[in-house]
Design a protein around this motif. Structure first.
Motif: not given
Ligand SMILES: Nc1ncnc2c1ncn2[C@@H]1O[C@H](COP(=O)(O)OP(=O)(O)OP(=O)(O)O)[C@@H](O)[C@H]1O
Ligand SMILES: [Mg+2]
Lengths: 313, 367, 303
Positions: A18-19, A22-23, C170, C173-176
């Motif tokens: 995920v990182v 999305f990053y 998505a 992902a900001l919280e993870i």
């Protein structure tokens, strides 16, 4: 050894995926898009066209010559600096006040001040929509009218008479009220982690409350002060969601109420849908983010704080 | 300089009564030790004197002046915490100077006072360090310096030696005692270590369950405990208890062995119409043997254990419901067989007698 | 044992409490007033401010109108009741989805960061801090471009479902990154002995994690779950960007009502009713986790 690999993959794999998705990939993709003439999300047509630094030249040109873009830059600087001061010192004051209060009262107030942070952005913006509404139903207007400070409702965030200060006031106020709670909880928990004996010892030595604050609480929480400062600066540079609706709903002027981050978002998604230009503008944010972030990590000594997992055999 | 008086002081924390109706007088210039088991209320009493806690009821006087509502600063007390509570971000010098700075004393005076007290406690070479760069014993001295530098009327110490190793503890407590005598400062010292208490106290105050059990000189406390609690708390091992039946003729009988108590005791037994009585004796005042010995009071019991500790051994015997520990020469003790019937031969002149109902020492009951 | 309140009892705390209480109360007025006006107006015939007190009456009309999909008393329904219920449902779906994804991944990765030795561990942990602070806005353009790419091969009747999945992951992902930190803090507090004894008994790492360690960090899981639920529940930007315009959540529904700042088309107390309804779950959940807030914030920044 093989077993270790698979279990590590099990635990870390999904999060890393995920990182990366999305990053990491978007970070590079975004830089790439800034070298294409992409507009209107026409990925198929534009994504293969490479136009070099043209978007950056355009951006530079607008910053230099477009008064609206000038406003964005100035607003960003004013917004970040003023809100930063408010957030850090407001948070510090709140933390001190709640630290010296009764436990119950302090829990209640902290809950209250954390509420804006937890509230859905649409609702939070709605609160301020009502508050700053340019007609007589606006809370601010109705108060000012009742106090006879004004004789007809004002549009604080829109009326050129009050610009840019009116718009700045609103976005700073609205973001500040969310931001102070961050400092509040960090400082408060830092104070709480100081052994109580130190406070008592200072009392026995004859220290007043202000002395205790100045000589014990503040010196012992310097690290947290830097931490809050750095992190608030980040989030203020990057934040745009709160202000987005205020602009959309015509509570604040779209020029003087718009920070760089919001400009990026609106350019890409709502106004000109010029993703190439927006990506170029966002690259600046990324660079600031990475540079400041690395400096902060070093300055705050994070590396030393990450301990080895001693018991992993 | 200052004498302290607690007048019917009670301190509650919610339902817990930490200090229960305590009245106590602490004489000027003396070192009082508050001694008792964990949770007994020692720290609470100390904090009440310091002004950190406010009594739920009762008053506290310094020199007959009511200080109950005064803050610690106004009482001018020096307090040394168990964990020392040194300010971690200040150097030793600043730690010691802190109370003086708060009083806005002139710089030169602060400087000379800090050096004076540092010299007195032999920490002059440490003034430039931070607390975390000090050993436990050094930290303890810094804490003491910080408490002493303001020339307090009262010095309060809460288990100040408990973080130190055994050797250092013995050494520093002697130093503390000497210092306290030199300065003649009224001091209250909290500990749960009785050997520490016996070694340094002018007076010991034994506290348990928030109540003062006994107050007296170390000798009084050791030789003549006021009640069963003190008897079984002081000494290592503490006093043993056996129960006896009072017979018609006034003699006391336990497991067939008989004893004639001294006339004064006999008289009190008669007056209180006691049917039973508790007797206490020190482990070193008895000998365990296979047969009863002449001139001794010799209850019988089962030999449970022999623990040789060098020259002497601790011999454990169960007499009815009571467990008795006797200290006797190892050589003799090793002759005994575990599990066999033995006699505990007690020197009658050392026995203390207690009323089983009130657990009070008969000597402390008014004639 | 120290007094509960940190300070010495002989100092007059009543006065200090009173003074601090009043000062903070005054500072809190904007918060109190705005939330009160929102909730109270949803039960009034008109916005509470700007009206004579005498004309104000209590009514449930706004709530009824909201659920009927009407925006003013006079107009016809713009949305159907079915629409409104679907928007509420959508909001829940996004919130639950974000909660599940975030909690699962953060719990697993938090464990690895806390208790496993591997190459680049320090780097990864620092990267997480960086990512947490990283400008979401400079990512969203590329994240959207990826979205357009990736939905290309998917048959168009699946696009809505895909949009939901994408927005959930998505947004999660900001919280993870932050939540991995929080969970790491909770795992750090579990004594190694517990883990060793299970490993010595022959359990696999995953089994130890599942059966022994997880039950010990339940409070952490609960806190992360609720915080991420609240985050997903309040999501605006990602929902606005990724979900098709027909699939609103309460956030985009409210955002749409007031777009352009028009006063005429919508009766403001109806929006207040929508806002109050939208706020309610947050209030309830937040009241559960408020006490974790301090704990998590600290474990988040310290080792
Ligand atoms: N702040 C407090 N709140 C509630 N109860 C307390 C508080 N302080 C002390 N107590 C209770 O009061 C009783 C006496 O405590 P105190 O600390 O005075 O004991 P102590 O004799 O100093 O014990 P120790 O040797 O373990 O330090 C205990 O039962 C304790 O649990
Ligand atoms: Mg104690």
């Amino acid at each position: 050894m093989k077993i270790r690999k698979t279990s590590l993959l099990f635990f870390l794999g999904p999060a890393l995926f995920v990182v990366a998705l999305f990053y990491i990939i978007p970070l590079f993709l975004s830089v790439y898009i800034s070298f294409t003439p992409m507009v209107d999300w026409n990925v198929n047509r534009y994504l293969t066209q490479f136009i070099g630094l043209q978007n950056y030249e355009r951006l530079f040109h607008i910053v230099m010559y477009d008064p609206d873009m000038r406003a964005v830059v100035i607003t960003t600087v004013v917004f970040v600096l003023v809100t930063l001061v408010i957030n850090v010192f407001g948070g510090l004051l709140l933390a001190l006040a709640t630290y010296f209060m009764d436990e119950k009262m302090s829990a209640a107030y902290q809950g209250l001040w954390l509420l804006p942070r937890m509230t859905p952005i649409a609702v939070y913006s709605l609160l301020w929509y009502y508050f700053f509404h340019s007609s007589g139903i606006g809370i601010l207007n109705s108060i000012l009218l009742k106090l006879h400070l004004i004789d007809h409702p004002i549009a604080l965030g829109l009326d050129p008479k009050y610009l840019p200060w009116g718009a700045w006031f609103i976005i700073i106020f609205v973001n500040g009220l969310v931001g102070v709670s961050y400092g509040m909880i960090i400082f408060y928990s830092a104070f709480k982690s100081i052994p109580k004996e130190l406070i008592i010892a200072a009392r026995v030595d004859g220290a007043s409350t202000t002395r205790i604050i100045r000589h014990i609480l503040l010196p012992l929480t310097k690290w947290h002060f830097t931490f809050v400062m750095v992190w608030q600066m980040f989030s203020l540079l990057m934040t745009y969601a709160q202000t987005f609706l205020l602009v959309e709903w015509r509570v604040v002027d779209s020029t003087w109420g718009q920070t760089w981050a919001l400009y990026v978002f609106r350019t890409a998604f709502t106004t000109t849908k010029d993703q190439g230009l927006a990506a170029a503008a966002s690259t600046f944010l990324s660079i600031i983010g990475i540079v400041l972030g690395i400096i902060a990590l070093k300055a705050l000594g994070y590396e030393k704080m990450i301990l080895e997992p001693k018991g992993d055999i | 300089m200052v004498s302290i008086r607690l007048d019917k002081v009670t301190k509650r924390f919610g339902k817990v009564v930490a200090v229960n109706n305590v009245s106590l007088e602490i004489e000027d210039g003396k070192l009082y030790v508050l001694l008792g088991p964990s949770g007994g209320g020692k720290t609470t009493t100390l904090y009440l004197i310091a002004g950190i806690y406010k009594p739920t009821s009762g008053r506290i006087y310094f020199n007959e002046k009511d200080v109950t509502d005064l803050t610690p600063a106004e009482r001018n007390v020096g307090l040394v915490f168990q964990n020392y509570a040194l300010y971690p971000h200040m150097k030793v010098y600043d730690n010691i100077a802190f109370p003086l700075r708060l009083r806005k004393e002139p710089k030169s005076k602060i400087d000379s006072k800090v050096h004076e007290v540092a010299k007195f406690l032999r920490i002059e070479n440490l003034l430039d360090r931070y607390p975390h760069q000090l050993s436990g014993g050094q930290q303890q001295r810094v804490a003491l310096a910080r408490a002493l530098v303001k020339e307090p009327s009262v010095l309060l110490l809460d288990e100040p030696l408990s973080n130190l190793d055994a050797l250092l503890r013995v050494y520093i407590r002697a130093e503390l005692k000497r210092m306290q005598q030199d300065l003649g400062i009224t001091s209250v010292y909290v500990t749960h270590d009785q050997s520490e208490a016996l070694a340094i106290a002018d007076k010991i105050v034994v506290i348990n369950k928030g109540i003062i059990q006994q107050e007296g000189t170390p000798e009084q406390i050791y030789e003549n405990p006021r009640n069963v609690f003190v008897a079984t708390f002081i000494g290592n091992p503490p006093m043993n208890i056996v129960k006896g039946t009072v017979l018609e003729d006034g003699t006391i009988e336990t497991t067939g062995s008989r004893l004639t108590p001294p006339p004064a005791v006999l008289e009190k037994i008669k007056r209180l119409k006691l049917k039973n009585i508790l007797m206490a004796f020190r482990p070193e005042n008895a000998v365990v043997s296979e047969h009863p010995m002449e001139g001794r009071f010799s209850p019988m019991g089962d030999l449970f254990e022999v623990e040789p500790l060098g020259r002497d051994a601790v011999v454990t015997v169960t007499v009815g419901e009571f467990v008795i520990k006797v200290v006797m020469p190892t050589r003799e003790a090793m002759q005994l067989r575990i599990g066999s019937k033995v006699h505990v031969n007690i020197d009658p002149s050392t026995i203390k007698y207690f009323d089983p109902n009130t657990e009070l020492n008969l000597e402390y009951i008014e004639a | 044992m120290m007094p509960e309140t940190t300070d010495v009892e002989t100092i007059n705390r009543r006065r200090m409490n009173l003074a601090l209480g009043i000062v903070v109360l005054i500072a809190s007025i904007p918060i109190l007033v705005t939330y009160f006006i929102l909730m109270a107006s949803s039960f009034a015939n008109q916005m509470i401010t700007g009206s004579m007190v005498g004309q104000l009456t209590f009514t449930l009309k706004n709530w009824i109108l909201f659920f009927e999909g009407k925006l003013t008393v006079a107009s016809a329904a713009v949305y159907s009741t079915w629409d409104i219920l679907r928007y509420i449902f959508n909001t829940f779906i996004v919130a639950f989805g974000v909660m599940l994804v975030t909690t699962a991944l953060a719990t697993m990765a938090g464990y690895a960061c806390s208790r496993m030795k591997f190459k680049g561990r320090k780097f990864l942990i620092q990267l997480l801090i960086l990512l947490h602070a990283f400008p979401g806005v400079s990512l969203i353009i590329a994240v959207y471009a990826l979205y357009i790419f990736s939905k290309g091969p998917i048959p168009s009747q699946w696009w809505t479902l895909y949009a939901f999945i994408y927005v959930i992951v998505a947004r999660a992902a900001l919280e993870i990154p932050m939540d991995i930190w929080i969970m790491k803090g909770f795992f750090d507090k579990v004594p190694w002995e517990v883990e060793w004894s299970a490993l010595i008994d022959g359990a696999s790492r995953i089994k130890v994690w599942k059966d022994i360690i997880l039950p010990l960090v339940k409070p952490g899981i609960a806190a992360v779950a609720i915080f991420s639920f609240i985050a997903g529940w309040g999501a605006l930007i990602y929902v606005l960007v990724f979900l098709p315009p027909t699939e609103k959540t309460l956030a985009t529904y409210i955002a749409g009502l007031l777009a352009g700042g028009s006063l005429e088309v919508v009766h403001l107390p109806v929006v207040a009713a929508a806002g109050t309804l939208y706020l309610l779950p947050t209030l309830i959940f937040f009241s559960f986790v408020r006490r974790y807030m301090l704990q998590t914030s600290l474990s988040g920044i310290k080792g």
